[in-house]
Design a protein around this motif. Structure first.
Motif, short mmCIF file in Angstrom:
data_model
loop_
_atom_site.label_atom_id
_atom_site.label_comp_id
_atom_site.label_asym_id
_atom_site.label_seq_id
_atom_site.Cartn_x
_atom_site.Cartn_y
_atom_site.Cartn_z
N UNK A 1 18.58 -123.41 -51.83
CA UNK A 1 18.63 -123.08 -50.99
C UNK A 1 19.63 -121.92 -50.87
N UNK A 2 19.77 -120.61 -51.01
CA UNK A 2 20.57 -119.98 -51.53
C UNK A 2 21.19 -119.04 -50.03
N UNK A 3 22.42 -118.20 -48.73
CA UNK A 3 22.59 -118.39 -48.23
C UNK A 3 22.38 -116.73 -48.81
N UNK A 4 21.99 -116.49 -47.24
CA UNK A 4 21.79 -114.56 -47.67
C UNK A 4 22.64 -113.88 -46.32
N UNK A 5 23.06 -113.12 -46.69
CA UNK A 5 23.55 -112.17 -45.43
C UNK A 5 23.12 -111.44 -44.97
N UNK A 6 22.49 -110.44 -44.39
CA UNK A 6 21.81 -109.21 -43.47
C UNK A 6 22.98 -108.59 -42.74
N UNK A 7 23.34 -107.60 -43.27
CA UNK A 7 23.84 -106.29 -42.17
C UNK A 7 23.63 -105.40 -42.21
N UNK A 8 23.21 -105.53 -40.56
CA UNK A 8 23.07 -104.23 -39.97
C UNK A 8 24.06 -103.79 -39.01
N UNK A 9 24.38 -102.36 -39.43
CA UNK A 9 25.40 -100.92 -39.35
C UNK A 9 24.19 -101.00 -38.21
N UNK A 10 25.15 -100.00 -37.24
CA UNK A 10 24.50 -99.51 -36.12
C UNK A 10 25.32 -98.78 -35.53
N UNK A 11 25.07 -97.32 -34.92
CA UNK A 11 25.86 -96.47 -34.02
C UNK A 11 25.64 -96.16 -32.52
N UNK A 12 25.71 -96.65 -31.55
CA UNK A 12 24.74 -95.96 -30.39
C UNK A 12 23.31 -96.43 -30.60
N UNK A 13 22.42 -97.25 -31.10
CA UNK A 13 21.37 -97.46 -31.95
C UNK A 13 21.07 -98.87 -30.84
N UNK A 14 21.25 -99.52 -29.50
CA UNK A 14 20.58 -100.27 -29.05
C UNK A 14 19.60 -100.86 -29.28
N UNK A 44 24.61 -98.36 -24.54
CA UNK A 44 25.00 -100.41 -24.29
C UNK A 44 24.31 -100.98 -25.13
N UNK A 45 24.61 -100.84 -26.79
CA UNK A 45 24.20 -101.50 -27.75
C UNK A 45 25.03 -102.82 -27.01
N UNK A 46 26.36 -103.17 -27.50
CA UNK A 46 27.41 -104.50 -27.58
C UNK A 46 26.37 -105.01 -26.69
#
Length: 252
Positions: A1-14, A44-46
Motif C-alpha cells: 500500500x502506498x501512503x497518501x498525504x491528505x492536505x486540508x487548507x483552512x482559514x476561519x472555518x473551524x 476557534x479553528x485550532x
C-alpha cells in the motif's frame, strides 16, 4: 500500500474543517496522513481541531492565501500520493480506496480526478457534477483551457512527483489558482477521470461569493499558450476536434 498525504487548507472555518477531517478518518483506505494547514485563522479553528490529537498534523502559518497553504502541505507531505480536501468539502468513505485501485489498474496514471456532488447548507445533494473523461492529453489541455469543465480540487489524487515537473501552486493567485495548476499538470500528464462521485462540494454563504468572481486571469491564459506552444490557428483546430461532443470524450 502506498501512503497518501491528505492536505486540508483552512482559514476561519473551524466547524467545516472538523467535518472534513472526520470524512477522511472514515476512509476505507487506511494508509494516509492528514495535514491541516491553518492559513492564519483568527477564529476557534485550532481549538476545535484539538479533539483529533495526533490523528492529524496541524500547521499554523501567517495568512498567505490558499495556494500558499496547499504548498506548505505539499512540502510537509510524507506520502507518495497527494490528495486535497478543501476545508468545506468532504470525502465519501471509499474515495481513496477506489482511486488507489484505479491507479493499480492503470499504472501510467499520475493525475486522477473524479465526479462529485454539490451539497447545500442543509446537507442535501443538489447536483451530480461530471467532469469529462479525456482519452488524449491534448484533449484534456483544450477542455481545461476552454473551461469546458472544472476539476474540483477535493476530487484529485496525484503522485507527489508531479509537482517536480509542473511546479507548486502559484501563490499570487487567490482565485483560479486551481485552474492554473491543472493546466500546468496537463502539460506533462494526460489526466484520468474516475467516473463516479467520490467527494462532496458543500455550498454555503461563505463560498458562494467566490463562485461569482470571474478572475480568469489573462496571465494564466497567456502562460498556458506559451507552455503548450499554441497559437490562434492551433486553438481553432482544437475547437473543431474537441469543441463539441466527441466519441473520445463525454460531455457532462
Amino acid at each position: 500500500m502506498a501512503k497518501i498525504s491528505v492536505i486540508i487548507p483552512t482559514y476561519n472555518r473551524g466547524k467545516f474543517t472538523v467535518e472534513a477531517v472526520k470524512s477522511i478518518l472514515a476512509q476505507t483506505y487506511k494508509d494516509y496522513e492528514i495535514i491541516v494547514v491553518d492559513d492564519g485563522s483568527t477564529d476557534d479553528t485550532k481549538e476545535k481541531l484539538k479533539v483529533f490529537g495526533n490523528k492529524i498534523s496541524y500547521i499554523y502559518q501567517k495568512n498567505k492565501g490558499p495556494s500558499a497553504a496547499r504548498n506548505t502541505g505539499i512540502q510537509h507531505a510524507e506520502g507518495k500520493y497527494i490528495a486535497f480536501c478543501d476545508s468545506d468539502d468532504r470525502f465519501l468513505p471509499n474515495k481513496l480506496e477506489k482511486q488507489m485501485n484505479f491507479i493499480k489498474e492503470h499504472p501510467k496514471c499520475r493525475f486522477l480526478y473524479s465526479w462529485y456532488y454539490n451539497v447545500n447548507e442543509k446537507g442535501e445533494i443538489t447536483k451530480l457534477r461530471k467532469p469529462f473523461s479525456c482519452k488524449h492529453q491534448e484533449q484534456l489541455q483544450y477542455c481545461l483551457f476552454a473551461r469546458r469543465f472544472t476539476i474540483r480540487t477535493s476530487t484529485l489524487l496525484l503522485s507527489k512527483k508531479c509537482f517536480k515537473k509542473a511546479g507548486l501552486f502559484n501563490e499570487k493567485y487567490w482565485y483560479s489558482q486551481d485552474w492554473d495548476m491543472w493546466l500546468r499538470l496537463a502539460a506533462y500528464y494526460r489526466g484520468y477521470c474516475l467516473e463516479e462521485p467520490l467527494s462532496e462540494y458543500w455550498l454555503h454563504g461563505e463560498n458562494r461569493s467566490s463562485l461569482s468572481v470571474k478572475t480568469h486571469h489573462p496571465e494564466i491564459k497567456e502562460n498556458t499558450l506559451k507552455l503548450y506552444g499554441w497559437n490562434d490557428e492551433k486553438i481553432m483546430q482544437l475547437e473543431k476536434l474537441y469543441g463539441k461532443k466527441k466519441k473520445g470524450g463525454k460531455s457532462r
